[in-house]
Design an enzyme around this catalytic site. Structure first.
Site, PDB file in Angstrom:
ATOM      1  CG  HIS A 139      28.168  41.955  37.838  1.00 53.31           C
ATOM      2  ND1 HIS A 139      27.494  41.948  39.043  1.00 53.31           N
ATOM      3  CD2 HIS A 139      28.669  40.712  37.689  1.00 53.31           C
ATOM      4  CE1 HIS A 139      27.596  40.744  39.596  1.00 53.31           C
ATOM      5  NE2 HIS A 139      28.302  39.975  38.789  1.00 53.31           N
ATOM      6  CB  THR A 193      50.067  68.494  62.555  1.00 54.09           C
ATOM      7  OG1 THR A 193      50.872  68.809  63.687  1.00 54.09           O
ATOM      8  CG2 THR A 193      49.175  69.665  62.218  1.00 54.09           C
ATOM      9  CG  ASP A 209      40.579  52.004  46.085  1.00 53.27           C
ATOM     10  OD1 ASP A 209      39.491  52.454  46.495  1.00 53.27           O
ATOM     11  OD2 ASP A 209      41.573  51.868  46.820  1.00 53.27           O
ATOM     12  CB  CYS A 216      25.234  38.494  38.411  1.00 54.70           C
ATOM     13  SG  CYS A 216      26.369  37.192  37.901  1.00 54.70           S
ATOM     14  CG  LEU A 217      22.510  35.153  43.265  1.00 56.62           C
ATOM     15  CD1 LEU A 217      22.622  33.683  42.902  1.00 56.62           C
ATOM     16  CD2 LEU A 217      23.016  35.385  44.674  1.00 56.62           C
ATOM     17  CD  GLN A 277      23.043  32.633  38.420  1.00 56.21           C
ATOM     18  OE1 GLN A 277      23.201  32.210  39.557  1.00 56.21           O
ATOM     19  NE2 GLN A 277      24.053  32.768  37.570  1.00 56.21           N
ATOM     20  CD  GLU A 301      26.813  45.510  39.288  1.00 53.59           C
ATOM     21  OE1 GLU A 301      25.959  45.456  38.383  1.00 53.59           O
ATOM     22  OE2 GLU A 301      27.162  44.526  39.963  1.00 53.59           O
ATOM     23  CG  ASP A 338      50.853  48.828  56.658  1.00 52.18           C
ATOM     24  OD1 ASP A 338      50.713  49.185  57.849  1.00 52.18           O
ATOM     25  OD2 ASP A 338      49.946  48.905  55.797  1.00 52.18           O
ATOM     26  CB  ILE A 339      55.966  44.439  57.644  1.00 54.15           C
ATOM     27  CG1 ILE A 339      56.365  44.736  59.091  1.00 54.15           C
ATOM     28  CG2 ILE A 339      56.961  43.469  56.997  1.00 54.15           C
ATOM     29  CD1 ILE A 339      56.366  43.515  59.983  1.00 54.15           C
TER      30      ILE A 339
HETATM   31  N1  GLN Z   1      26.925  32.534  42.019  1.00 52.36           N
HETATM   32  C1  GLN Z   1      26.435  32.822  40.719  1.00 52.36           C
HETATM   33  C2  GLN Z   1      27.311  32.243  39.623  1.00 52.36           C
HETATM   34  O1  GLN Z   1      28.437  31.882  39.868  1.00 52.36           O
HETATM   35  C3  GLN Z   1      26.253  34.316  40.531  1.00 52.36           C
HETATM   36  C4  GLN Z   1      27.533  35.069  40.497  1.00 52.36           C
HETATM   37  C5  GLN Z   1      27.343  36.553  40.682  1.00 52.36           C
HETATM   38  O2  GLN Z   1      26.295  37.003  41.098  1.00 52.36           O
HETATM   39  N2  GLN Z   1      28.371  37.333  40.386  1.00 52.36           N
HETATM   40  O3  GLN Z   1      26.899  32.165  38.496  1.00 52.36           O
END
Ligand code: GLN
Length: 513
Positions: free
Chosen positions: A471, A154, A37, A345-346, A349, A473, A113-114
Site C-alpha cells: 500500500h 457561539t 487520522d 494490494c487486492l 491480485q 499510498e 460523550d459517556i
Molecule cells: N483481501 C486481500 C488479502 O487479504 C487484499 C487485502 C488488501 O487489499 N489490503 O490479501
C-alpha cells in the site's frame, strides 16, 4: 514532535472494523492498524509514527485486564479511576523519548460523550503530573452558521467549554471551525464567555485545500501562542516549503480523470490515503485530480462510456468477494485499451487473475479468497496465514522490503531497486504459477528479498499496468508523492495529452480543460 490519537471505542484497533463504519484503516511501518487520522498526522508533520500513536478504550482495557489476570494489582479492586486513567496516561507518556520535545495527543469523540470521560480525567491529571507549563489544552469547537438568522452561533462552543470545565479542564486555546471566517467581535465574545485570552481564540475557517490549514493557523498566531505557553524557545516557523506547496495546489493547469474502482465508494474516507496520494502526485505534475468513484459491481455496465474516457484507473485494496468481477473487468479493459492502471494490494491480485484468465487461458483462475474451488489458484493464502479464525492483527502487516528488477517500470519509478512499503494482506501471488506467467510480457518485477513473494507486477508492452502487493499510498507525503502514484499520474497525463501514439488513443478531447 510526535502525534497520537486516543479513540474512545471498544475495538482493540480499527483493523476489524468495516470501512463503511470507520473509513480506511491506516497502517504504520511497525504494522499497527490504526485510525485514519494517523495518516493525516504523518502527512502534515512528515514523521513516521508507530502503533503506539493510537490507543483505543479496548486496547487500554485489554492491558489493564491482562495485568489484573497476572496479579499485578496485588489483590486491589481494579477501577476506572485510577487504573484505566493511569493506563491512558502511560500511553501518552510512552511517546516521550529523548528526541521528542512535544507530544500532541488528540482525544477523539466529542466532549459530553459517556465513553470519553476516562480520557478527560486522564488528561486533566496530566496537568498536575507534568506541571501546568508543560501541558496545553486545545479545544476544537464548531461555530455553525444558521442560515435563516444569518448568524454564526457561539452557543455550541460555550456549552462544550462549560462541559469541559465541569470535568476540571479549562482550555488554553479554542480552535473554532466555521464555514466562513468569524469576526474579531465574535472572537472577543468567545474569549469573554469561555475565559480564554483573545489570542487563544483561533479561527480555522474552511479552506479550499486541507493543506492550507497550517498556514491559516500560523496566520492566526496559534503556533506562537502555544510555544509561549509551553516556554519553548523556538524561532518563527519557517513555512516557505509549505507555502510553496499550497501555491502549487492552487496553480494547477491541467485536469486528469482517474477512476477509482472500489467497493466502499459511498464513503470516500474508506480510500483516504489513496485519494491523498493521487492528489500529491497531481500537485507534483501541476494537475488537478478528478476522481470518478466507480462502484465495482457496476463496472461491466459502464465499460463503454464512463470507463472509456478515463485517463487512468486505480484498483485499490479490499476484502471479500463482492465487486471483484467488476475489478477484474476494469483491469482487463485497462490492459486492452492502454489505459494506465495502478493496482494496490487486492488490485495486484485482481490484475493477476485477469491476466491468468484472459491472456494465459487459465479458465476460472481466481484467488482462494473468492473461490476456494478454483482450478487455478493464482492467488493463495500466505504460508503463515492458515488460521483465519482469529481476525484481529493476523495479517502480514507493516513495512517489508522488496527487491525491484533492473530496468523495470517500478524500479524506474522509485529510482532505486530496494524499496520498503507497508502491507496489510493475507493472500499473495501463487509463485507456483510464476513460470506460466513468464510469457515475455508479464513481469513479476519486484520480489521479497528471499525471492519467495511477488511484490510488484507490470506489463512490458503497456504504458503503465502496474500492481503492487503493498500500500504505497500510506507513505505518500504532499511534498514527496509515493513514486508509483507519481509515475501513474505521469502516465495518465501522457495518455490525456496524446503522448502514447503507439496505442489506440481514445478521444479524450472533451476532458482537456
Ligand atoms: N483481501 C486481500 C488479502 O487479504 C487484499 C487485502 C488488501 O487489499 N489490503 O490479501
Amino acid at each position: 514532535m510526535t502525534m497520537q490519537k486516543l479513540d474512545p471505542y471498544l475495538n482493540v484497533d480499527p483493523g476489524t472494523m468495516n470501512p463503511f463504519e470507520h473509513g480506511e484503516v491506516f497502517v504504520t511501518d511497525d504494522g499497527g492498524e490504526t485510525d485514519l487520522d494517523l495518516g493525516h498526522y504523518e502527512r502534515f508533520i512528515d514523521e513516521n509514527l508507530t502503533r503506539r500513536s493510537n490507543a483505543t478504550t479496548g486496547s487500554i482495557y485489554q492491558s489493564v485486564i491482562g495485568a489484573e489476570r497476572k496479579g499485578v494489582y496485588l489483590g486491589k479492586t481494579v477501577q476506572v479511576i485510577p487504573h484505566i486513567t493511569d493506563e491512558i496516561k502511560n500511553r501518552v507518556r510512552q511517546l516521550a523519548s529523548d528526541d521528542t520535545d512535544v507530544v500532541i495527543t488528540e482525544v477523539g469523540g466529542t466532549v459530553g460523550d459517556i465513553e470519553i470521560l476516562p480520557f478527560l480525567e486522564a488528561i486533566r491529571q496530566m496537568r498536575l503530573d507534568a506541571g501546568p507549563e508543560n501541558v496545553f489544552y486545545l479545544h476544537v469547537t464548531l461555530v455553525p452558521f444558521i442560515g435563516p438568522s444569518g448568524e454564526q452561533k457561539t452557543k455550541p462552543t460555550q456549552h462544550s467549554v462549560t462541559e469541559l470545565r465541569s470535568r476540571g479542564i479549562q482550555p488554553d486555546a479554542i480552535v473554532c471551525r466555521s464555514d466562513e471566517p468569524i469576526s474579531d467581535e465574535l472572537k472577543r465574545k468567545i474569549s469573554r464567555l469561555c475565559d480564554v485570552p483573545v489570542a487563544g481564540v483561533v479561527n480555522a475557517a474552511d479552506a479550499d485545500s486541507l493543506y492550507e490549514i497550517p498556514i491559516v493557523l500560523h496566520d492566526e498566531g496559534l503556533d506562537r501562542f502555544i510555544c509561549d505557553h509551553l516556554r519553548l524557545d523556538v524561532p518563527d516557523a519557517d513555512l516557505q516549503q509549505w507555502s510553496a506547496l499550497v501555491e502549487r495546489v492552487y496553480s494547477t493547469d491541467r485536469r486528469v480523470r482517474i477512476g477509482l474502482i472500489g467497493k466502499y465508494v459511498s464513503l470516500i474516507d474508506a480510500y483516504l490515503s489513496v485519494v491523498e496520494a493521487l492528489k500529491h502526485a497531481g500537485i507534483h505534475h501541476g494537475a488537478d485530480i478528478d476522481i470518478e468513484w466507480i462502484q465495482a459491481e457496476e463496472v461491466e455496465g459502464l465499460l463503454a462510456d464512463r470507463i472509456r474516457d478515463l485517463d487512468g484507473i486505480v484498483i485499490p485494496g479490499g476484502f471479500g468477494e463482492r465487486g471483484v468481477e467488476g475489478k477484474i473487468a476494469a483491469a482487463a479493459f485497462a490492459r486492452e485499451n492502454g489505459i494506465p492502471c495502478l493496482g494496490l494490494c487486492l488490485g495486484l491480485q485482481v490484475m493477476t487473475i485477469e491476466y491468468a484468465r484472459n491472456v494465459l487461458g487459465l479458465a476460472n483462475a481466481n484467488s482462494l479468497e473468492f473461490d476456494p474451488q478454483t482450478p487455478h489458484p493464482v492467488v493463495h493464502l500466505m504460508e503463515d496465514q492458515h488460521d483465519v479464525s482469529e481476525k484481529g492483527g493476523t495479517m502480514r502487516l507493516g513495512a517489508y522490503v522488496a527487491q525491484l528488477a533492473s530496468g523495470s517500470k517500478v524500479a524506474e519509478s522509485y529510482g532505486e531497486e530496494v524499496v520498503s512499503e507497508r502491507h496489510r494482506h493475507r493472500y499473495e501471488f501463487n509463485s507456483k504459477y510464476l513460470n506460466r506467467f513468464d510469457d515475455g510480457d508479464f513481469w513479476a518485477s519486484g520480489e521479497s528479498p528471499d525471492g519467495r513473494l511477488v511484490e510488484f507486477i507490470e506489463l512490458r508492452s503497456h504504458p503503465f499496468w502496474v500492481g503492487t502487493q503493498a500500500h504505497p499510498e500510506f507513505k505518500s507525503r504532499p511534498t514527496r508523492p509515493a513514486p508509483l502514484f507519481d509515475s501513474f499520474i505521469g502516465a495518465a497525463l501522457d495518455r490525456l495529452e496524446g503522448r502514447n501514439p503507439q496505442l489506440p488513443t481514445l478521444d479524450t478531447s472533451d476532458t482537456v480543460s
